[in-house]
Design a protein around this motif. Structure first.
Motif: not given
Ligand code: 13P
Ligand code: SF4
Length: 366
Positions: A141-143, A318-323, A230-233
């Motif tokens: 869904v991340n698309s 944190p994930c920058l975009t979520m943040n 790019s977070v989980h990597e």
């Protein structure tokens, strides 16, 4: 209007007044608008949202739960505290009289940006030449909605980290092989768990427009899009080694967006919901190193004071975009709805929406 233009307008448009308000003032404004809008408003929050925002969420969830809630809410306004693809999904699944808003249009997802529809069409054409009509496309869904639509049009489905194994199992009943977009790691980890050996998985490089594989093409069962989070990597084998050395009795749990090598060395792996359920259900006094987004890890530490919890990577952010979703943007977005001049609406065009919904509905029905 393309996303970049929308983003630029959003950045320049937030009036100074919200930037200059204190947290107390913003909290007060948000609470009073929520009271005023009542059941006309639904405010879902993804588990990776920061605490100040989550305090105002009507429901918390992972991607699958929030997609289901968006399909079922009757609220007129859905203010989505998450990232762009989630707001698009909410718009696709909601009714025409409902509107979806994203408080800050800059809240995208670097993984979703690693696959665009033009690249997908090029890949599909090349793969059809190599494999004929033997491939089912499926997308995390991340698309973008355009990619979900492409997948829906070609008989495929969306997938989330919570239902990946079930959905991939179904996909193999439809076609001999799969194209999995855009997260190679979730695709690889899921296929591996279903018993597909790594040497039957190829990688499609959308930049070089090449299939990366050494071996006999007829052996390929899964074609993984070369994208990643790019977070989980940022979780590595070295992080695991350090935790093993420094905390002998600590269990390691990671999200399947982490690389295969990291998942293999960890004790447990699963979706955001699986991680939360596992930690909440763990015995008092147990010790955990968690490999997922930092806002969630911080919340789990706060809500489970009887357990010792650390981030698997001590330098994790944190994930920058979520943040990007913060109190000021949330207040601005709600205030604009309250005043009848809403900003930051996410509207997927009708054709794209039709086929994306097919792909999402297939997933939700499995
Ligand atoms: P889930 O909510 O499906 O676990 O996805 C994690 C994620 O990275 C969301 O962007
Ligand atoms: Fe995208 Fe990763 Fe952030 Fe999720 S955590 S929104 S996949 S960049």
């Amino acid at each position: 209007m393309n996303l970049l233009t929308q983003m630029e307008q959003s950045i320049s448009k937030m009036p100074e007044q919200y930037k200059n308000m204190s947290h107390d003032e913003l909290n007060h404004l948000i609470t009073s608008i929520k009271q005023n809008l009542g059941n006309d408003l639904f405010l879902p929050g993804h588990h990776y949202q920061k605490e100040e925002v989550m305090n105002h969420a009507d429901a918390r969830g992972d991607s699958l739960q929030l997609a289901q809630l968006s399909a079922n809410t009757t609220a007129k306004h859905i203010v989505f505290c998450g990232v762009h693809f989630m707001a698009e999904t909410a718009d696709i699944l909601s009714e025409d009289h409902q509107s979806v808003y994203l408080p800050d249009l800059r809240a995208g997802c670097s993984m979703a940006d690693m696959a665009d529809i033009k690249q997908t069409k090029v890949a599909w054409e090349e793969l059809m030449k190599l494999f004929g009509d033997t491939i089912l496309p499926m997308t995390y869904v991340n698309s973008t909605a355009a990619i979900k639509s492409f997948v829906g049009q070609h008989g495929g489905t969306t997938v989330t980290s919570s239902n990946a194994k079930r959905v991939m199992d179904w996909a193999f009943t439809q076609k001999e092989r799969l194209l999995f977009l855009p997260d190679q790691h979730l695709g690889r980890n899921t296929a591996y768990d279903l018993g597909i050996p790594l040497d039957q998985m190829a990688v499609w490089d959308p930049i070089l427009e090449t299939l990366i594989y050494e071996g006999n093409l007829t052996d390929i069962k899964v074609i993984l899009w070369k994208g990643h989070c790019s977070v989980h990597e940022n979780f590595t084998e070295h992080n695991i080694q350090q935790v093993r050395e420094q905390h002998q009795d600590m269990a390691i749990i990671v999200h399947p967006e982490c690389r295969r090598e990291v998942v293999e060395l960890s004790d447990y792996n699963g979706s955001t919901k699986y991680i939360i359920d596992t930690i909440e259900g763990a015995p008092s006094g147990s010790k955990w190193a968690i490999g997922t987004e930092m806002n969630l890890v911080k919340r789990l530490i706060k809500e489970n004071p009887d357990k010792e919890i650390i981030s698997l990577n001590p330098h994790m952010c944190p994930c920058l975009t979520m943040n990007r979703i913060d109190l000021a943007h949330l207040a601005w977005c709600l205030d604009s709805i309250n005043q009848g001049l809403p900003v930051n609406q996410i509207k997927v065009n009708e054709d794209v929406s039709y086929y994306s919904k097919l792909a999402l509905d297939r997933m939700l029905s499995l």
